[in-house]
Design a protein around this motif. Sequence first.
Motif, PDB file in Angstrom:
ATOM      1  N   ALA A 206      11.660 -76.709 -32.092  1.00 45.33           N
ATOM      2  CA  ALA A 206      11.139 -76.196 -33.362  1.00 45.33           C
ATOM      3  C   ALA A 206      10.208 -77.197 -34.029  1.00 45.33           C
ATOM      4  CB  ALA A 206      12.296 -75.846 -34.296  1.00 45.33           C
ATOM      5  N   ILE A 207      10.561 -78.483 -33.968  1.00 43.61           N
ATOM      6  CA  ILE A 207       9.758 -79.512 -34.629  1.00 43.61           C
ATOM      7  C   ILE A 207       8.323 -79.525 -34.110  1.00 43.61           C
ATOM      8  CG2 ILE A 207       9.479 -82.022 -34.835  1.00 43.61           C
ATOM      9  CD1 ILE A 207      12.512 -82.206 -35.108  1.00 43.61           C
ATOM     10  N   GLN A 208       8.150 -79.178 -32.855  1.00 42.81           N
ATOM     11  CA  GLN A 208       6.807 -79.162 -32.277  1.00 42.81           C
ATOM     12  C   GLN A 208       5.908 -78.119 -32.951  1.00 42.81           C
ATOM     13  OE1 GLN A 208       6.782 -79.436 -27.862  1.00 42.81           O
ATOM     14  NE2 GLN A 208       9.012 -79.535 -28.032  1.00 42.81           N
ATOM     15  N   HIS A 209       6.526 -77.129 -33.592  1.00 44.54           N
ATOM     16  CA  HIS A 209       5.754 -76.093 -34.285  1.00 44.54           C
ATOM     17  C   HIS A 209       5.731 -76.308 -35.795  1.00 44.54           C
ATOM     18  CE1 HIS A 209       5.405 -73.568 -30.649  1.00 44.54           C
ATOM     19  NE2 HIS A 209       6.607 -74.028 -30.358  1.00 44.54           N
ATOM     20  N   LEU A 210       6.228 -77.451 -36.246  1.00 40.91           N
ATOM     21  CA  LEU A 210       6.267 -77.728 -37.675  1.00 40.91           C
ATOM     22  C   LEU A 210       4.874 -77.766 -38.308  1.00 40.91           C
ATOM     23  CD1 LEU A 210       7.935 -78.356 -40.160  1.00 40.91           C
ATOM     24  CD2 LEU A 210       7.944 -80.775 -39.491  1.00 40.91           C
ATOM     25  N   SER A 212       2.301 -75.967 -37.748  1.00 37.46           N
ATOM     26  CA  SER A 212       1.889 -74.588 -38.023  1.00 37.46           C
ATOM     27  C   SER A 212       2.635 -74.033 -39.226  1.00 37.46           C
ATOM     28  CB  SER A 212       2.151 -73.713 -36.793  1.00 37.46           C
ATOM     29  OG  SER A 212       1.842 -72.369 -37.063  1.00 37.46           O
ATOM     30  N   PHE A 213       3.931 -74.337 -39.331  1.00 35.39           N
ATOM     31  CA  PHE A 213       4.695 -73.874 -40.478  1.00 35.39           C
ATOM     32  C   PHE A 213       4.224 -74.546 -41.763  1.00 35.39           C
ATOM     33  CE2 PHE A 213       8.486 -74.186 -43.254  1.00 35.39           C
ATOM     34  CZ  PHE A 213       8.697 -72.834 -43.467  1.00 35.39           C
ATOM     35  N   ALA A 214       3.856 -75.817 -41.663  1.00 34.46           N
ATOM     36  CA  ALA A 214       3.382 -76.546 -42.845  1.00 34.46           C
ATOM     37  C   ALA A 214       2.094 -75.938 -43.396  1.00 34.46           C
ATOM     38  CB  ALA A 214       3.160 -78.015 -42.501  1.00 34.46           C
ATOM     39  N   ALA A 215       1.315 -75.275 -42.526  1.00 43.00           N
ATOM     40  CA  ALA A 215       0.063 -74.653 -42.948  1.00 43.00           C
ATOM     41  C   ALA A 215       0.253 -73.187 -43.317  1.00 43.00           C
ATOM     42  CB  ALA A 215      -0.981 -74.769 -41.832  1.00 43.00           C
ATOM     43  N   SER A 216       1.502 -72.743 -43.334  1.00 42.79           N
ATOM     44  CA  SER A 216       1.788 -71.341 -43.637  1.00 42.79           C
ATOM     45  C   SER A 216       2.029 -71.162 -45.130  1.00 42.79           C
ATOM     46  CB  SER A 216       3.030 -70.891 -42.861  1.00 42.79           C
ATOM     47  OG  SER A 216       4.205 -71.400 -43.469  1.00 42.79           O
ATOM     48  N   PRO A 217       2.058 -69.912 -45.612  1.00 43.84           N
ATOM     49  CA  PRO A 217       2.334 -69.687 -47.036  1.00 43.84           C
ATOM     50  C   PRO A 217       3.812 -69.745 -47.389  1.00 43.84           C
ATOM     51  CG  PRO A 217       1.851 -67.603 -45.948  1.00 43.84           C
ATOM     52  CD  PRO A 217       1.656 -68.673 -44.914  1.00 43.84           C
ATOM     53  N   TYR A 218       4.673 -70.121 -46.436  1.00 41.73           N
ATOM     54  CA  TYR A 218       6.107 -70.063 -46.650  1.00 41.73           C
ATOM     55  C   TYR A 218       6.766 -71.441 -46.801  1.00 41.73           C
ATOM     56  CZ  TYR A 218       4.857 -65.598 -44.546  1.00 41.73           C
ATOM     57  OH  TYR A 218       4.235 -64.423 -44.247  1.00 41.73           O
ATOM     58  N   GLY A 222      10.466 -72.004 -48.440  1.00 40.15           N
ATOM     59  CA  GLY A 222      11.533 -72.399 -47.524  1.00 40.15           C
ATOM     60  C   GLY A 222      12.212 -73.678 -47.955  1.00 40.15           C
ATOM     61  N   LEU A 223      11.432 -74.671 -48.341  1.00 43.10           N
ATOM     62  CA  LEU A 223      12.007 -75.940 -48.795  1.00 43.10           C
ATOM     63  C   LEU A 223      12.819 -75.748 -50.071  1.00 43.10           C
ATOM     64  CD1 LEU A 223       9.081 -78.464 -48.153  1.00 43.10           C
ATOM     65  CD2 LEU A 223      11.246 -78.286 -46.913  1.00 43.10           C
ATOM     66  N   ALA A 362      -3.325 -60.858 -41.274  1.00 40.64           N
ATOM     67  CA  ALA A 362      -2.044 -60.708 -40.577  1.00 40.64           C
ATOM     68  C   ALA A 362      -1.736 -61.930 -39.727  1.00 40.64           C
ATOM     69  CB  ALA A 362      -2.074 -59.454 -39.714  1.00 40.64           C
ATOM     70  N   ARG A 363      -2.737 -62.458 -39.045  1.00 44.04           N
ATOM     71  CA  ARG A 363      -2.531 -63.669 -38.219  1.00 44.04           C
ATOM     72  C   ARG A 363      -2.144 -64.853 -39.092  1.00 44.04           C
ATOM     73  NH1 ARG A 363      -6.991 -61.435 -35.328  1.00 44.04           N
ATOM     74  NH2 ARG A 363      -8.463 -62.688 -36.522  1.00 44.04           N
ATOM     75  N   TYR A 364      -2.745 -64.957 -40.264  1.00 47.62           N
ATOM     76  CA  TYR A 364      -2.411 -66.046 -41.176  1.00 47.62           C
ATOM     77  C   TYR A 364      -0.959 -65.945 -41.636  1.00 47.62           C
ATOM     78  CZ  TYR A 364      -2.135 -68.644 -45.572  1.00 47.62           C
ATOM     79  OH  TYR A 364      -1.738 -69.480 -46.573  1.00 47.62           O
ATOM     80  N   LEU A 365      -0.513 -64.716 -41.934  1.00 50.42           N
ATOM     81  CA  LEU A 365       0.843 -64.518 -42.426  1.00 50.42           C
ATOM     82  C   LEU A 365       1.898 -64.703 -41.342  1.00 50.42           C
ATOM     83  CD1 LEU A 365       0.235 -61.464 -44.784  1.00 50.42           C
ATOM     84  CD2 LEU A 365       0.723 -63.818 -45.463  1.00 50.42           C
ATOM     85  N   LEU A 366       1.487 -64.773 -40.096  1.00 59.29           N
ATOM     86  CA  LEU A 366       2.413 -65.050 -38.997  1.00 59.29           C
ATOM     87  C   LEU A 366       2.500 -66.540 -38.663  1.00 59.29           C
ATOM     88  CD1 LEU A 366       1.788 -62.113 -36.476  1.00 59.29           C
ATOM     89  CD2 LEU A 366       3.801 -62.487 -37.918  1.00 59.29           C
ATOM     90  N   ARG A 367       1.728 -67.348 -39.359  1.00 59.41           N
ATOM     91  CA  ARG A 367       1.785 -68.794 -39.104  1.00 59.41           C
ATOM     92  C   ARG A 367       3.188 -69.330 -39.376  1.00 59.41           C
ATOM     93  NH1 ARG A 367      -3.538 -71.632 -41.885  1.00 59.41           N
ATOM     94  NH2 ARG A 367      -5.094 -70.860 -40.397  1.00 59.41           N
ATOM     95  N   GLY A 368       3.651 -70.185 -38.512  1.00 61.71           N
ATOM     96  CA  GLY A 368       4.953 -70.796 -38.698  1.00 61.71           C
ATOM     97  C   GLY A 368       6.108 -69.934 -38.246  1.00 61.71           C
ATOM     98  N   ARG A 369       5.823 -68.718 -37.758  1.00 58.48           N
ATOM     99  CA  ARG A 369       6.899 -67.832 -37.323  1.00 58.48           C
ATOM    100  C   ARG A 369       7.671 -68.439 -36.163  1.00 58.48           C
ATOM    101  NH1 ARG A 369       9.668 -64.283 -39.977  1.00 58.48           N
ATOM    102  NH2 ARG A 369      11.464 -64.974 -38.783  1.00 58.48           N
ATOM    103  N   ARG A 370       6.962 -69.078 -35.239  1.00 57.52           N
ATOM    104  CA  ARG A 370       7.602 -69.678 -34.071  1.00 57.52           C
ATOM    105  C   ARG A 370       8.567 -70.782 -34.500  1.00 57.52           C
ATOM    106  NH1 ARG A 370       9.784 -68.995 -29.256  1.00 57.52           N
ATOM    107  NH2 ARG A 370       9.220 -70.526 -27.697  1.00 57.52           N
ATOM    108  N   PHE A 371       8.194 -71.545 -35.514  1.00 54.21           N
ATOM    109  CA  PHE A 371       9.068 -72.606 -36.026  1.00 54.21           C
ATOM    110  C   PHE A 371      10.375 -72.022 -36.541  1.00 54.21           C
ATOM    111  CE2 PHE A 371      10.517 -74.904 -39.842  1.00 54.21           C
ATOM    112  CZ  PHE A 371      10.833 -76.139 -39.288  1.00 54.21           C
TER     113      PHE A 371
END
Length: 498
Positions: A206-210, A212-218, A222-223, A362-371
């Motif tokens: 999961a950390i490897q995808h962090l 992408s999550f940091a650049a997401s709107p979530y 989440g924090l 839609a692609r932007y809103l899926l950022r960080g989903r893998r994390f």
Amino acid sequence: MPVKQMTAAADLADRYDIVVIGAGPAGMAAATEAASHDVRVLLCDENPAPGGQIYRAITRNRPVAFKLLGASYAEGLPLVQRFLDCRADYAAGATVWSLQGAHPESEPEIGLTLGGSARRIRAGRVILATGATERPMPVPGWTLPGVMMAGAAQIALKSASAVPQGRIVLAGCGPLLYLLANQLSDAGAHIVALLDTSDRRQRWAAIQHLPSFAASPYLRKGLSLLVSAYRRIKVIGGVQDIAVSGQDRAEKVRFSTRKKQHVIEADTVLLHQGVIPAINLTSAAGCELVWDDAQHCFRPVVDGVGRTSVPGIICAGDGAGIGGARHAAVAGRIAAMTATTDLRIGTDPDCARQLSALQRRARYLLRGRRFLDLLYHPAPQFRAPRDPDTIVCRCEEIRAGTLRQAVGLGVPGPNQLKTFLRCGMGPCQGRMCAPTVTEIMAEMQGKSPAEVGTYRLRAPVKPLRLAELAAMPHTPAAIQAVAGHAPSDFQPNRKESP
């Protein structure tokens, strides 16, 4: 012009250009967008008011409830209001029990019940916005009174401001568990502990995808959820097994970590290990399903704009793959534009530009989903229970031990297992046991869930009374089959006398 509320099956038109099934964010956005293109639209949903699960009861909740449920809940108000102001027919309290795709000589056809009567209607295109369902978490004692899925507790909170009394234990994994913990705490609930069962072996992945999550709107939301939960609630990680015990209801929760065994007294236990697409209607319609290894679930195969493998059927929102409420609303608009474009057999340049912009959003809103998928990956022992007395199929009361014995006899797949045990043949049509059955068979046969497969469903996918079927308008073919001849004065839309 506001939506037209339909309360009886007889009030529905014989045909609509677009029928949307589900009034969550994807369905409401799809209906609103489609209605703006001057086509005849019907949105049907089982609930009494629009909103789906995420925005449930949003039209009648008071300001104090909005403060309790958070800013993300309030985001649904403009979406619901736009839908209520659009030119569409709206059938609340409608149960869709059948869906057939288009054929060379016919359009898609929907079977539904509304106001106690059943009927079939045709559609140029059908948009499935059935949303998500909770992944089952069968543990010993999960059928005891006082134990429920976290989603059910959230439904009660949103619908009736109902808060469980006494000592509460939340157990499982996923963002919803932490969201509900904060909501219940704000409502004054006494939460004894939150038991996190996430598969810790997935954390490095999961950390490897962090980034992408940091650049997401979530990220901020989440924090905030995590910090708030850890500050106010006792969170115990690394939980390896859970069992609920009690005489007539839940009384204690037993669990273990690496270090030792624990026992916590509890009056209410809320279980949750993520959400998965609700695919029962999709499956019954014959849409091709694929195993999504990232989200560890089956989902329908869709192209870039939501078209399924069945002509005339489009899927949007979490029913096509978990992406969250914001993404679902955008996906609903994409599906509506796809449907209107298909019906007009051409492409409007303005529509193409809008569609492209929506796809980027839609692609932007899926950022960080893998994390998130990896961080809250459910552990294998909770996906495939090993305690033989744990009930897997609640409708037929089939236990894990019985199921494993049948699989050991050489049952090739979940559908054949039905003939042995009736597992998946109850009122829920496998919604509560299909994922667990697949996981157990995959584990025992040394296969992947993709190879094992899942239940194939047939109509009706929801309980339907014989009286409702009998009251439906009869076709010439039906009368011919029963009476041996069709009356010369037959009228297709007239109900025949019994």
